[in-house]
Design an enzyme around this catalytic site. Structure first.
Site, PDB file in Angstrom:
ATOM      1  N   GLY A 330      35.036  40.569  41.418  1.00  0.00           N
ATOM      2  CA  GLY A 330      34.312  41.796  41.286  1.00  0.00           C
ATOM      3  C   GLY A 330      34.694  42.982  41.381  1.00  0.00           C
ATOM      4  N   SER A 331      34.977  43.949  42.093  1.00  0.00           N
ATOM      5  CA  SER A 331      35.393  45.295  41.564  1.00  0.00           C
ATOM      6  C   SER A 331      37.158  45.003  41.118  1.00  0.00           C
ATOM      7  CB  SER A 331      34.695  46.568  42.731  1.00  0.00           C
ATOM      8  OG  SER A 331      34.066  46.672  43.014  1.00  0.00           O
ATOM      9  N   THR A 332      38.146  44.723  42.108  1.00  0.00           N
ATOM     10  CA  THR A 332      39.244  44.570  42.055  1.00  0.00           C
ATOM     11  C   THR A 332      39.375  43.907  40.046  1.00  0.00           C
ATOM     12  OG1 THR A 332      38.796  41.700  42.352  1.00  0.00           O
ATOM     13  CG2 THR A 332      39.360  43.756  44.451  1.00  0.00           C
TER      14      THR A 332
END
Length: 610
Positions: A330-332
């Protein structure tokens, strides 16, 4: 031995000769002494004298042949008899060296070997044993009498079966006092793990043969085990040792020092355990890495097991999720594509990107943000975690260039950490990417990673743009790390500055608060794929660098399928707070921010003087 044999053979031949000559002389004397009497013609059988001499000669010849054969065997073909004797009575007994200890970075013992005993039985001796003694044995071994007798009767070997392994010395002495024929006691070593479940996924455990089965016990089994010794003995027909032929001493195993700090490890374990219980999650993991050395200071998994209690050793508990489990990050994943664009001069932190109306169609697919953020700067794209903004920036980079960046960061390759079971994750070659795949990979979908890979990649942002290998083993203080330069040092500093806004008000990780220390981090919330379809189940994560102004630690948290709470900023961030705070205080890292109270009023945060 040979001289004794020949002397005995000579005495035997002389004895036989004396017996034969004596018999002949006594017969002649008896005949002279007897009075003359008329012989009965019916019982007189004339025997020629030559037959006596022939018989005597044959007997002597047989003894001569026997003596020659004995001489041949004793002096000419000695190896044959020796080999036959050894096959029947000689045995080589293996001697295990004492297994080395596993220590944390401060010398605290995490695994050691203690003497114990195994209780065994020879079923052939136990047919007529006193039942009362067997019942007493069952009580000492803490088992039912019927279970004990079943083990003995159903033994696969008629002469040997184990009744109990790894018993303490007091139990063994109580068994010895019973003096039951056919019940034996053998010395063994038992591995003990003082920190139990908290350290299980790092240290691992050994099997009944004292060989490593998981974790460091497996990865460093050869070093820990040392070298076996041996003892050559002669046994009698009852199996008792009557003589030693030769012996080779066993060499003890070497101790292994880990990079783990057991104090920080316990903090991480307890924080993760509470978070799993609170969110009713399926599983979770935490990693703490030293930015300067690449050493793993803490690594915790949940659920876990107790290596001292083998009944808890089950697959879903034993596997080290930090290394073996793949998930879409995801956004990491977003900071890496943005950092590459900064590195190439495509954008800078103040470049504006239009994200309205909150949707973006690429080919036949549409991606979106949770809100319509409108016009955002690159710094705001990072802090608000905009999928559309990240995708637009990533599409300005050629697929192969972006793929090479991810590859240099370690995605798609198993990390070289010297630990069993590390996964490589999944990253398709850049030449096969369609535009929509390039966009989704940039914000962490369509790619799978392990938590350890993510921590390694973040070293490029926490350091001066160079990524380094991580290790669970303590490094020499003088060891010079050779990193791979992925970003320019200035790019890494600018990315950390933008990621610091993520934990401020309005950012996706506003719950992050490590008192006295600045934090740069990124949240991640990714839906899980099951049976080829995205589901409502998510993996919530947070990766943070602390202190942000002078990085010392990377703390990564992953929570799998939380039932209460959904987003990384709500589920994983509290774990980060507790672990980061504990690591910094325990290892006495100087704060880079502080609250100053003066004249009864609370002043705003100011930079601490270095």
């Amino acid at each position: 031995m040979k001289l004794r044999f020949l002397d005995a053979l000579e005495r035997f031949l002389l004895m036989v000769w004396e017996i034969i000559i004596g018999a002949i002389m006594r017969d002649r004397q008896a005949k002279k002494a007897e009075p003359e009497r008329e012989a009965d013609p019916l019982i007189i059988i004339p025997i020629p004298k030559y037959r006596t001499y022939v018989a005597f000669g044959l007997i002597v010849l047989m003894f001569v042949i026997l003596a020659c054969r004995a001489f041949y065997l004793q002096y000419v073909t000695t190896d044959f008899l020796q080999n036959q004797g050894e096959q029947r009575f000689a045995r080589t007994i293996s001697i295990e060296g004492t297994r080395g200890e596993i220590l944390d970075r401060n010398g605290v013992v995490l695994a050691s070997s203690q003497p114990c005993r195994s209780i065994w039985a020879d079923p052939s001796f136990l047919k007529d044993v006193d039942p009362e003694k067997m019942k007493a044995l069952a009580r000492i071994l803490n088992m039912k009498y019927t279970t004990l007798m079943k083990k003995i009767r159903q033994s696969s070997s008629p002469n040997f079966t184990y009744l109990a392994r790894s018993q303490d010395l007091d139990t063994a002495e109580a068994v010895r006092q019973l003096a039951i024929p056919g019940i034996g006691i053998s010395p063994e070593m038992r591995r003990q793990y003082p920190d139990g479940p908290a350290m299980a996924h790092i240290v691992g455990y050994t099997g009944w043969d004292d060989r490593g089965q998981e974790g460091v016990e497996l990865a460093r089994d050869r070093v820990l085990s040392g070298q076996r010794g041996a003892r050559r003995v002669i046994r009698d027909r009852h199996g008792r040792i009557v003589d030693d032929v030769w012996a080779k001493e066993a060499l003890p195993g070497q101790d292994v020092s880990l990079a783990i700090d057991s104090r920080v490890q316990f903090i991480a374990y307890e924080a993760l355990k509470r978070a799993i219980d609170k969110t009713q999650a399926k599983a979770g993991a935490v990693v703490v890495a030293d930015v300067n050395t690449g050493e793993i200071i803490a690594l915790a998994n949940a659920p876990t097991y107790d290596p001292n209690d083998r009944s808890t050793v089950r697959f879903e508990r034993v596997r080290n999720r930090v290394l073996t489990d793949q998930f879409e990050p995801g956004s990491t994943m977003k900071p890496f594509a943005i950092a590459k664009a900064l590195d190439m001069g495509i954008v800078d932190p103040l470049t504006t990107i239009q994200t309205a109306p909150g949707k973006l169609t690429i080919g036949d697919r549409t991606i979106g943000d949770t809100h319509d953020y409108g016009l955002l700067t690159v710094a705001e794209i990072v802090s608000k975690s905009s999928n559309i903004g990240t995708a637009k920036i990533a599409l300005e980079i050629s697929p192969q260039t972006l793929y090479d960046t991810y590859s240099e960061l370690g995605f798609g390759k198993a990390p070289h950490i010297g630990f069993p079971g590390a996964t490589s994750g999944r990253l398709r070659p850049g030449k096969s990417w369609r535009p929509v795949e390039q966009a989704t990979i940039s914000y962490g979908h369509g790619v799978t990673v392990s938590l350890m890979q993510m921590v390694r990649a973040y070293t490029a942002l926490a350091r001066n743009g160079d990524v380094i290998d991580l290790t669970l083993f303590k490094r020499d203080a003088n060891e010079k790390l050779q990193g791979t330069q992925v970003f320019k040092p200035e790019t890494a500093r600018r990315m950390r500055a933008m990621m610091m806004a993520t934990v401020k008000k309005g950012g996706t990780a506003s719950n992050v608060n490590v008192a006295g220390y600045s934090v740069a981090g990124k949240t991640g919330t990714a839906n899980k794929v099951k049976n080829g379809q995205y589901t409502r189940d998510v993996v919530a994560s947070f990766v943070g660098i602390v202190p942000a102004t002078q990085p010392r630690f990377i703390v990564a948290v992953m929570v799998d399928e939380p039932k209460k709470g959904r987003y990384g900023g709500l589920v994983a961030a509290p774990v980060f707070n507790e672990v980061a705070q504990g690591a910094l205080r325990t290892l006495m890292v100087s704060p880079d921010e502080r609250n100053v109270v003066a004249g009864g009023g609370l002043l705003s945060k100011v930079k601490a003087r270095q």
